[in-house]
Enzyme design. Structure first.
Site, PDB file in Angstrom:
ATOM      1  CE  LYS A 127       1.326   0.794   4.213  1.00 23.97           C
ATOM      2  NZ  LYS A 127       2.016   2.683   4.428  1.00 23.97           N
TER       3      LYS A 127
ATOM      4  N   PRO B  48      10.119  -4.340  -1.003  1.00 27.07           N
ATOM      5  CG  PRO B  48      11.060  -2.328  -2.030  1.00 27.07           C
ATOM      6  CD  PRO B  48       9.814  -3.627  -1.561  1.00 27.07           C
ATOM      7  CG  PHE B  49      12.683  -5.421   4.612  1.00 24.79           C
ATOM      8  CD1 PHE B  49      14.237  -4.615   5.465  1.00 24.79           C
ATOM      9  CD2 PHE B  49      13.021  -5.840   3.769  1.00 24.79           C
ATOM     10  CE1 PHE B  49      14.444  -5.619   5.618  1.00 24.79           C
ATOM     11  CE2 PHE B  49      15.233  -6.830   3.983  1.00 24.79           C
ATOM     12  CZ  PHE B  49      15.481  -5.696   4.444  1.00 24.79           C
ATOM     13  N   GLY B  50      11.163  -1.448   5.317  1.00 24.47           N
ATOM     14  CA  GLY B  50      11.452  -0.085   5.795  1.00 24.47           C
ATOM     15  C   GLY B  50      11.278   0.699   4.882  1.00 24.47           C
TER      16      GLY B  50
ATOM     17  CG  LEU C 192       6.223   0.776   0.258  1.00 19.28           C
ATOM     18  CD1 LEU C 192       7.356  -0.400  -0.913  1.00 19.28           C
ATOM     19  CD2 LEU C 192       5.133   1.226  -1.008  1.00 19.28           C
ATOM     20  N   GLY C 193       4.219  -1.394   3.876  1.00 19.52           N
ATOM     21  CA  GLY C 193       3.507  -2.346   4.455  1.00 19.52           C
ATOM     22  C   GLY C 193       3.090  -3.458   4.176  1.00 19.52           C
ATOM     23  N   GLY C 194       4.499  -3.779   3.862  1.00 19.97           N
ATOM     24  CA  GLY C 194       4.471  -5.514   2.746  1.00 19.97           C
ATOM     25  C   GLY C 194       5.012  -6.338   4.313  1.00 19.97           C
ATOM     26  N   GLY C 195       5.292  -5.918   4.942  1.00 15.61           N
ATOM     27  CA  GLY C 195       5.322  -7.068   6.128  1.00 15.61           C
ATOM     28  C   GLY C 195       3.497  -7.583   7.280  1.00 15.61           C
TER      29      GLY C 195
ATOM     30  CB  SER D 232       0.408  -6.953   3.258  1.00 16.85           C
ATOM     31  OG  SER D 232      -0.272  -7.211   1.955  1.00 16.85           O
TER      32      SER D 232
ATOM     33  CG  ASP E  49       0.229  -0.098   8.731  1.00 19.35           C
ATOM     34  OD1 ASP E  49      -0.536   0.852   9.269  1.00 19.35           O
ATOM     35  OD2 ASP E  49       1.629   0.471   7.389  1.00 19.35           O
TER      36      ASP E  49
END
Length: 294
Positions: free
Chosen positions: A11, A93-95, A98-101, A103, A135
């Site tokens: 996101k 990418p982490f950090g 973008l809320g990857g973890g 999600s 998130d």
């Protein structure tokens, strides 16, 4: 189940206004979440125990990983003894803000609730999601644009999608959310605009005069400490973006574009500089879980 693969989308934040600080130390905010076409893929296979592997060797695959924590939380909530072997193909990418973890954790909750046939209720899943991260409820419950307040866990589905091309760039800087909250320039006393109404004017009426209200309160401090991130925003504007902003606490930056030609040009320019980039088309929303399976 032999093997199942599921997409887990990221996101961006269109505006992020930090409105105060609670007694428990958490900050309150108001923001618009928008999904983008950048995703991890999680594979699920039968197993007697919960285990995980990951394509990125820098990420933990033990109880420090949100996917493992989500699976164990669901298992405990339902007093379930079933397991699953998960494989995370990490692309987001982490950090990056973008809320990857988050999600990924939401995907684990949703998919394992179905695969294990344990029928944990939506309300219970929401509570588990909030405990995993602010998130996580968005990715668990929403598909398109959503308004969030509280610590980001109080959600309102806006029934809208962005009618623009979105270019999202990762400047290869990892920014800790904890650092961002410690260092942002506080301005709790200012009036807070209604981002929901302004978004309707932007998406439905094409009124771009509202974009000035979509500020990200992390941006000034992040730009001061990570000048490369500021340069990426300036580059997107130079490439034809009519609005560009930091996402979340960064370091990812996104730009909105009218035309595919300008958006594609920005993607090429950013890739030539060595950045990871994604292009999201107008009207994008996270697919229903069945449609996100590979």
């Amino acid at each position: 189940m032999d093997h199942l693969s599921v997409k887990s989308f990221a996101k961006i934040n269109l505006g992020l206004l930090i409105t105060g600080k609670r007694k428990d130390g958490y900050h309150t905010l108001e923001t618009i979440f928008a999904p983008i076409n950048w995703y991890d893929t999680i594979g699920f296979s039968d197993s007697d125990v919960i285990s995980m592997s990951c394509s990125n060797i820098d990420l933990p695959v033990d109880d420090n990983n949100l996917c493992i924590r989500a699976a164990r939380a669901l298992q405990q909530s339902a007093s379930c003894s079933k397991g699953a072997a998960m494989n995370l193909q990490k692309v987001v990418p982490f950090g990056a803000g973008l809320g990857g973890g988050s999600s990924d954790a939401a995907t684990v909750l949703r998919v394992l609730n179905e695969l294990w046939k344990i029928n944990v209720s939506s309300a219970e899943l929401h509570e588990l999601a909030v405990k995993l991260g602010a998130d996580v409820p968005y990715f668990l419950e929403m598909k398109g644009l959503a308004f969030a307040r509280g610590i980001g866990d109080e959600l309102e589905d806006l029934g809208l999608t962005l009618p623009f091309h979105v270019v999202t760039v990762f400047p290869e800087e990892h920014i800790s959310t904890v650092w961002a909250y410690k260092n942002f320039y506080q301005k709790f006393d200012r009036p807070v605009p209604d981002l929901r109404l302004l978004l309707q004017r932007l998406c439905l009426d094409g009124d771009r005069s509202v974009l000035g209200a979509f500020e990200n309160d992390f941006e000034p401090a992040v730009f001061d400490h990570y000048p490369k991130v500021r340069v990426v925003k300036e580059s997107l504007l130079d490439a034809g973006s009519f609005y560009a902003s930091l996402s979340g606490s960064g370091s990812a930056v996104f730009g909105l574009f009218d035309t595919l030609e300008n958006a594609a040009g920005a993607v090429c320019a950013m890739q030539q500089k060595g950045y990871r980039v994604t292009l999201t088309p107008p009207g994008f929303s996270m697919e229903a879980q069945a449609g996100s399976r590979l």
